[in-house]
Design a protein around this motif. Structure first.
Motif, PDB file in Angstrom:
ATOM      1  N   ARG A  23     -10.167  12.766  24.583  1.00 32.92           N
ATOM      2  CA  ARG A  23      -9.607  13.689  25.332  1.00 32.92           C
ATOM      3  C   ARG A  23     -10.659  14.124  26.192  1.00 32.92           C
ATOM      4  N   LYS A  24     -11.760  14.274  26.058  1.00 27.35           N
ATOM      5  CA  LYS A  24     -12.660  14.643  26.924  1.00 27.35           C
ATOM      6  C   LYS A  24     -13.043  13.852  27.883  1.00 27.35           C
ATOM      7  N   ASN A  25     -14.024  13.886  28.708  1.00 26.85           N
ATOM      8  CA  ASN A  25     -14.359  12.887  29.851  1.00 26.85           C
ATOM      9  C   ASN A  25     -15.382  12.338  29.174  1.00 26.85           C
ATOM     10  N   SER A  26     -15.764  11.623  28.636  1.00 30.67           N
ATOM     11  CA  SER A  26     -16.946  11.057  28.263  1.00 30.67           C
ATOM     12  C   SER A  26     -17.103   9.870  28.921  1.00 30.67           C
ATOM     13  N   MET A  27     -16.446   9.178  29.507  1.00 27.80           N
ATOM     14  CA  MET A  27     -16.814   7.948  30.173  1.00 27.80           C
ATOM     15  C   MET A  27     -18.021   7.242  29.801  1.00 27.80           C
ATOM     16  N   LYS A  28     -17.935   6.822  28.977  1.00 25.24           N
ATOM     17  CA  LYS A  28     -19.264   5.991  28.703  1.00 25.24           C
ATOM     18  C   LYS A  28     -18.873   4.436  28.684  1.00 25.24           C
ATOM     19  N   VAL A  29     -19.786   3.882  29.177  1.00 26.29           N
ATOM     20  CA  VAL A  29     -19.419   2.345  29.478  1.00 26.29           C
ATOM     21  C   VAL A  29     -20.388   1.570  28.868  1.00 26.29           C
ATOM     22  N   MET A  30     -19.669   0.624  27.899  1.00 24.35           N
ATOM     23  CA  MET A  30     -20.655  -0.088  27.084  1.00 24.35           C
ATOM     24  C   MET A  30     -20.290  -1.610  27.389  1.00 24.35           C
ATOM     25  N   PHE A  31     -20.936  -2.473  26.959  1.00 25.55           N
ATOM     26  CA  PHE A  31     -20.896  -3.769  27.197  1.00 25.55           C
ATOM     27  C   PHE A  31     -20.523  -4.594  25.728  1.00 25.55           C
ATOM     28  N   LYS A  32     -19.821  -5.347  25.752  1.00 21.75           N
ATOM     29  CA  LYS A  32     -19.296  -5.809  24.311  1.00 21.75           C
ATOM     30  C   LYS A  32     -19.496  -7.318  24.482  1.00 21.75           C
ATOM     31  N   CYS A  33     -20.177  -8.041  23.529  1.00 23.22           N
ATOM     32  CA  CYS A  33     -20.346  -9.423  23.393  1.00 23.22           C
ATOM     33  C   CYS A  33     -19.072 -10.026  22.910  1.00 23.22           C
ATOM     34  N   LEU A  34     -18.483 -10.951  23.497  1.00 25.19           N
ATOM     35  CA  LEU A  34     -17.408 -11.442  23.143  1.00 25.19           C
ATOM     36  C   LEU A  34     -17.599 -12.886  22.090  1.00 25.19           C
ATOM     37  N   TRP A  35     -18.726 -12.958  22.053  1.00 21.51           N
ATOM     38  CA  TRP A  35     -18.972 -14.374  21.470  1.00 21.51           C
ATOM     39  C   TRP A  35     -18.459 -14.159  19.954  1.00 21.51           C
ATOM     40  N   LYS A  36     -17.676 -15.208  19.716  1.00 29.53           N
ATOM     41  CA  LYS A  36     -17.263 -15.379  18.357  1.00 29.53           C
ATOM     42  C   LYS A  36     -18.155 -14.671  17.486  1.00 29.53           C
ATOM     43  N   ASN A  37     -17.767 -13.742  16.521  1.00 27.13           N
ATOM     44  CA  ASN A  37     -18.298 -13.385  15.271  1.00 27.13           C
ATOM     45  C   ASN A  37     -19.584 -12.621  15.830  1.00 27.13           C
ATOM     46  N   CYS A  38     -19.719 -12.161  17.035  1.00 29.52           N
ATOM     47  CA  CYS A  38     -20.779 -11.301  17.503  1.00 29.52           C
ATOM     48  C   CYS A  38     -20.311  -9.930  17.492  1.00 29.52           C
ATOM     49  N   GLY A  39     -19.754  -9.693  18.837  1.00 19.49           N
ATOM     50  CA  GLY A  39     -19.366  -8.346  18.986  1.00 19.49           C
ATOM     51  C   GLY A  39     -20.549  -7.309  19.344  1.00 19.49           C
ATOM     52  N   LYS A  40     -21.530  -7.715  19.568  1.00 16.48           N
ATOM     53  CA  LYS A  40     -22.546  -6.618  19.728  1.00 16.48           C
ATOM     54  C   LYS A  40     -22.246  -5.869  20.994  1.00 16.48           C
ATOM     55  N   VAL A  41     -22.610  -4.879  21.000  1.00 16.09           N
ATOM     56  CA  VAL A  41     -22.276  -3.743  22.058  1.00 16.09           C
ATOM     57  C   VAL A  41     -23.469  -3.162  22.639  1.00 16.09           C
ATOM     58  N   LEU A  42     -23.725  -3.407  23.927  1.00 16.44           N
ATOM     59  CA  LEU A  42     -24.956  -2.928  24.663  1.00 16.44           C
ATOM     60  C   LEU A  42     -24.527  -1.972  25.652  1.00 16.44           C
ATOM     61  N   SER A  43     -25.386  -1.100  26.028  1.00 17.97           N
ATOM     62  CA  SER A  43     -25.005  -0.190  26.922  1.00 17.97           C
ATOM     63  C   SER A  43     -25.118  -0.617  28.532  1.00 17.97           C
ATOM     64  N   THR A  44     -26.154  -1.574  28.606  1.00  8.97           N
ATOM     65  CA  THR A  44     -26.370  -2.282  29.904  1.00  8.97           C
ATOM     66  C   THR A  44     -25.863  -3.741  30.101  1.00  8.97           C
ATOM     67  N   THR A  45     -25.621  -3.967  31.333  1.00  8.82           N
ATOM     68  CA  THR A  45     -25.235  -5.371  31.547  1.00  8.82           C
ATOM     69  C   THR A  45     -26.406  -6.138  31.521  1.00  8.82           C
ATOM     70  N   ALA A  46     -27.436  -5.809  31.975  1.00 11.17           N
ATOM     71  CA  ALA A  46     -28.615  -6.660  31.834  1.00 11.17           C
ATOM     72  C   ALA A  46     -29.030  -6.897  30.290  1.00 11.17           C
ATOM     73  N   GLY A  47     -28.494  -6.147  29.485  1.00 15.30           N
ATOM     74  CA  GLY A  47     -28.865  -6.293  28.227  1.00 15.30           C
ATOM     75  C   GLY A  47     -27.932  -7.108  27.183  1.00 15.30           C
ATOM     76  N   ILE A  48     -26.578  -6.842  27.924  1.00 11.93           N
ATOM     77  CA  ILE A  48     -25.746  -7.854  27.144  1.00 11.93           C
ATOM     78  C   ILE A  48     -25.934  -9.170  27.577  1.00 11.93           C
ATOM     79  N   GLN A  49     -26.310  -9.459  29.032  1.00 10.32           N
ATOM     80  CA  GLN A  49     -26.407 -10.543  29.509  1.00 10.32           C
ATOM     81  C   GLN A  49     -27.497 -11.334  28.809  1.00 10.32           C
ATOM     82  N   ARG A  50     -28.593 -10.506  28.791  1.00  8.85           N
ATOM     83  CA  ARG A  50     -29.810 -11.079  27.936  1.00  8.85           C
ATOM     84  C   ARG A  50     -29.399 -11.672  26.506  1.00  8.85           C
TER      85      ARG A  50
END
Length: 442
Positions: free
Chosen positions: A196-223
């Motif tokens: 309800r509040k506005n948190s607006m947090k953006v995270m990046f989630k790895c879609l690789w199978k069985n992974c699902g890792k979530v990182l806060s930056t694109t760079a991080g996730i890409q890496r």
DNA sequence: AATGCCGGGCA
DNA sequence: TGCCCGGCATT
């Protein structure tokens, strides 16, 4: 005695009594029929819109197979096309669902056509791979688009924004399935209530199978993808951008929800459109939006095709919210459509009418209204029960209950109309007493 | 504005 | 309980 009969009397009481008593006594049945329900409903415009929330949720497809090969340009184009289609369709869809009620007229037809009967429930199973064809939207006019057949399938993935509503509860069941795939599903459930509040947090989630890792930056996730899944060591340059395919942006929360409700209502029509853009899950990546979609598709039927996924999800969430409100709206819902545009939305429309007859349902059907109901169905029944659902909904809001009561005015002519004020004596007693007409009951 | 009726008041 | 009517919802 007192009341004077003076000037104010519009009607003459003079004649009434005499005649009737003798001759008409017959027809007039002295009893009052309406035992129950008797209240009048007062409607509120309060709720309005709920419909659109969808945007808020951006979740994405959860599990994706990772295609190891990159798509050729051709595919890319295809994707774009699909993406475009999807977007268009989605944009329309909202209308359907949210305004459903009101729109029912026009849209409803469409709905029905597609899968009206489709019982929502069952239909969904198919898993054809079509991404979407929803076409429902009347306007869309896409001649070439293949939507028809597939449509059914497509819904499922999307969650049947509109259909679900109509039908019944098929959706319910489906939800789970979707959720299952990913943990993301959790988001849906929770979000609504919580967010309800506005948190607006953006995270990046790895879609690789069985992974699902979530990182806060694109760079991080890409890496992460590059190194962990793609096995590339080189840092940024090496990448051909493929990483983008394997992660998705996730927004945690968003005030949008809240906003959505309030603000959306009015906009219901436009509703859809707005959502997509702002929230935009994809864009952030910097990479071509297209890229997202591709991956999923490759899987074949994976529901979550990139672009769609987000939307689809949003839809659901929206529904939930909506129906929540519906309850409130139950009362007024229907009316909305007709005149007041903004408040109109209230899906409740259906309810009002429903009321006494118990079966007005038929007309309710159109109401996509049920979108809301969709939800409930999932829980308990599969069908047939709009009523129950309705009830449940109503239960929440106190006022709703009341709404049901006042009987709908029958369309048939009543004594007053038939005989006219001049012949008031010919009216049935009930009419004379300003009660529900007993002679011309509907 | 006209209707249809609920909710009440009065005798 | 029978009659009426104020008022409100709908059309």
């Amino acid at each position: 005695m007192l009341s004077g009969s003076a000037p104010g009397d519009k009607k003459d009481s003079s004649f009434r009594r005499k005649i009737l008593s003798s001759q008409f006594a017959v027809l007039a049945t002295p009893e009052e029929q309406r035992p129950v329900d008797g209240k009048r409903v007062s409607r509120d415009p309060e709720t309005r819109s709920v419909s659109l929330l969808e945007q808020k949720r951006k979740v994405v497809s959860s599990s994706i197979d990772v295609p190891h090969t990159r798509r050729s340009e051709e595919e890319a184009d295809m994707d774009k096309v699909t993406a475009a289609m999807v977007l268009t369709s989605l944009s329309t869809s909202p209308l359907v669902r949210s305004p459903p009620v009101k729109v029912s007229e026009g849209l409803s037809n469409s709905w029905k056509d597609n899968g009206p009967a489709v019982p929502f429930t069952p239909s969904s199973n198919s898993s054809s791979g079509g991404y979407w064809s929803w076409s429902a939207p009347s306007d869309q006019s896409n001649p070439s688009t293949p939507s028809p057949p597939l449509s059914a399938d497509s819904f499922k993935p999307f969650r049947v924004p509109s259909l679900g509503g109509v039908g019944s509860g098929p959706t319910g069941p489906e939800d789970p399935s979707l959720d299952d795939q990913d943990g993301t599903s959790l988001l849906f459930d929770e979000p609504i209530p919580r967010k309800r509040k506005n948190s607006m947090k953006v995270m990046f989630k790895c879609l690789w199978k069985n992974c699902g890792k979530v990182l806060s930056t694109t760079a991080g996730i890409q890496r992460h993808i590059r190194t962990i899944h793609l096995g590339r060591s080189c840092d940024s340059d090496c990448s051909d951008g493929e990483e983008d395919f394997y992660y998705t942006e996730i927004k945690l929360n968003t005030d949008s929800v809240a906003d959505g409700l309030s603000s959306l209502s009015p906009a219901s029509p436009s509703v859809l459109s707005p959502p997509p853009p702002p929230p935009s899950p994809l864009p952030p990546l910097s990479q071509p939006p297209d890229s997202h979609r591709p991956p999923p598709p490759s899987n074949a039927k994976e529901p979550h095709v990139g672009g769609t996924t987000p939307l689809s999800r949003s839809a659901p969430s929206a529904l939930y919210l909506i129906h929540t409100d519906h309850a409130y709206q139950a009362t007024a819902p229907v009316s909305i459509p007709s005149s007041s545009s903004n408040s109109a939305d209230s899906a409740s429309t259906s309810f009002t009418p429903t009321n006494s007859s118990g079966f007005s349902i038929s007309w309710q059907s159109p109401p996509v209204t049920f979108t809301g109901k969709t939800v409930s169905p999932s829980k308990s029944q599969g069908f047939g029960e709009q009523r129950s659902q309705t009830i449940s909904v109503l239960s929440s809001p106190p006022r709703a209950a009341t709404a049901l009561s006042r009987k709908v005015r029958g369309e048939g002519k009543k004594c007053r109309k038939v005989y006219g004020m001049e012949n008031r004596d010919m009216w049935c007693t009930a009419c004379r007493w300003k009660k529900a007409c007993q002679r011309f009951t509907d």
